[in-house]
Design a protein around this motif. Structure first.
Motif, PDB file in Angstrom:
ATOM      1  N   GLY A 106      42.363  48.095  41.851  1.00  0.00           N
ATOM      2  CA  GLY A 106      42.367  48.567  40.945  1.00  0.00           C
ATOM      3  C   GLY A 106      40.590  49.011  40.016  1.00  0.00           C
TER       4      GLY A 106
ATOM      5  N   TYR B 235      39.248  48.199  33.850  1.00  0.00           N
ATOM      6  CA  TYR B 235      39.829  47.193  35.070  1.00  0.00           C
ATOM      7  C   TYR B 235      40.095  45.471  34.059  1.00  0.00           C
ATOM      8  CZ  TYR B 235      39.653  44.634  39.418  1.00  0.00           C
ATOM      9  OH  TYR B 235      40.472  43.207  40.110  1.00  0.00           O
TER      10      TYR B 235
ATOM     11  N   ASN C 121      42.963  45.315  31.375  1.00  0.00           N
ATOM     12  CA  ASN C 121      44.179  45.943  32.103  1.00  0.00           C
ATOM     13  C   ASN C 121      45.094  45.743  33.384  1.00  0.00           C
ATOM     14  OD1 ASN C 121      44.135  46.384  29.031  1.00  0.00           O
ATOM     15  ND2 ASN C 121      43.529  48.135  29.523  1.00  0.00           N
ATOM     16  N   ASP C 122      43.800  45.517  34.069  1.00  0.00           N
ATOM     17  CA  ASP C 122      44.371  45.818  35.592  1.00  0.00           C
ATOM     18  C   ASP C 122      44.505  44.577  36.441  1.00  0.00           C
ATOM     19  OD1 ASP C 122      45.141  47.848  34.713  1.00  0.00           O
ATOM     20  OD2 ASP C 122      43.456  49.245  35.486  1.00  0.00           O
ATOM     21  N   HIS C 123      43.515  43.373  35.750  1.00  0.00           N
ATOM     22  CA  HIS C 123      42.745  42.641  36.350  1.00  0.00           C
ATOM     23  C   HIS C 123      43.620  41.551  37.122  1.00  0.00           C
ATOM     24  CE1 HIS C 123      40.764  38.643  37.889  1.00  0.00           C
ATOM     25  NE2 HIS C 123      39.575  39.453  37.913  1.00  0.00           N
ATOM     26  N   PRO C 124      43.803  42.135  38.044  1.00  0.00           N
ATOM     27  CA  PRO C 124      45.499  40.370  38.784  1.00  0.00           C
ATOM     28  C   PRO C 124      45.357  39.600  38.255  1.00  0.00           C
ATOM     29  CG  PRO C 124      44.236  41.456  40.633  1.00  0.00           C
ATOM     30  CD  PRO C 124      43.308  41.418  39.133  1.00  0.00           C
TER      31      PRO C 124
END
Length: 256
Positions: free
Chosen positions: A28, A51, A54-57
């Protein structure tokens, strides 16, 4: 108010240190890596914040319960006036000539414990809970200011003037409290980009302290390792996150 661009211009070393401590090979963080390679620190900060938004897993941390702490009896509305209560002792923290709070203030009773509780940031959780219960944005605006104020006032682990800020228990408790603040406030506009980046930039210092300057007393060590594990699990993007977890596991094995 300081903008993200101002932050990058005023504190270039802090910003560069942040990105040097991140594992930019994480999926990411591709855009962040590109911006870093170009030396575009403002662009790198924006990509990193995107990140985390929105993209942090990792999503489990959003579900953790936020609870107050019995040693902190601060009234959220009094906090807005810099009035804090710890262990039933209430004092107004003075402002220094540079307008920063005096984070080494010991309260009206001149008690070191009072200063230590102030720097554990229990009151951050009080402000977060007040916001969650009322929806009043001024609680987060004050919290946002507190985060920026503390980080810019407490840059050194070795400066004698920061004695109250940098002690093992305080470092560990801050990481536990910061983890709730950082992720719970991701969608909240009053939680500024400047505060987010400053928090991330301060995490390596906290990790270094807990890994290399921890105590060896059983109770203190457990709390400090709790803080180090919090960093590793909540912010796995830092290069040393896995190493810190391995170290904690080795301590547990030794104890066993």
């Amino acid at each position: 108010l300081m903008s993200l661009e101002d932050l990058c211009q005023r504190y270039p070393q802090r910003i560069q240190n942040l990105f040097s401590n991140l594992n930019l090979e994480i999926e990411g963080l591709k855009i962040t890596k590109i911006e870093v390679s170009k030396g575009n620190w403002l662009g790198a900060c924006k990509a990193l914040l995107e990140y985390y938004r929105n993209d942090h897993p990792t999503q489990w941390h959003h579900q953790l319960a936020v609870q107050g702490n019995s040693v902190n009896d601060s009234d959220p509305d009094l906090l807005l006036k810099d009035i804090f209560t710890f262990q039933l002792a209430t004092s107004q923290v003075p402002r220094l000539a540079n307008h920063h709070l005096d984070w080494s203030y010991k309260g009206e009773n001149n008690d070191e414990q009072w200063a230590w509780f102030l720097n554990r940031h229990y009151h951050f959780i009080d402000l977060l809970m007040a916001y969650q219960q009322t929806g009043k944005p001024y609680y987060i605006r004050y919290l946002n200011h507190q985060i920026i104020d503390w980080i810019l006032s407490s840059p050194s682990l070795t400066n004698p003037s920061t004695w109250a800020q940098w002690r093992g228990l305080e470092v560990a408790w801050r990481m536990i409290h910061w983890s709730s603040i950082f992720y719970r406030l991701q969608p909240v506009q009053e939680f500024s980009d400047v505060a987010r980046i400053l928090m991330l930039s301060s995490i390596p210092n906290h990790g270094y302290y807990l890994r290399h300057l921890h105590s060896w007393g059983a109770n203190w060590l457990c709390r400090e390792m709790n803080g180090l594990a919090t960093i590793s699990l909540y912010w796995p993007e830092f290069k040393q996150a896995k190493e810190w977890l391995i170290f904690i596991n080795e301590l547990i094995t030794m104890d066993g």
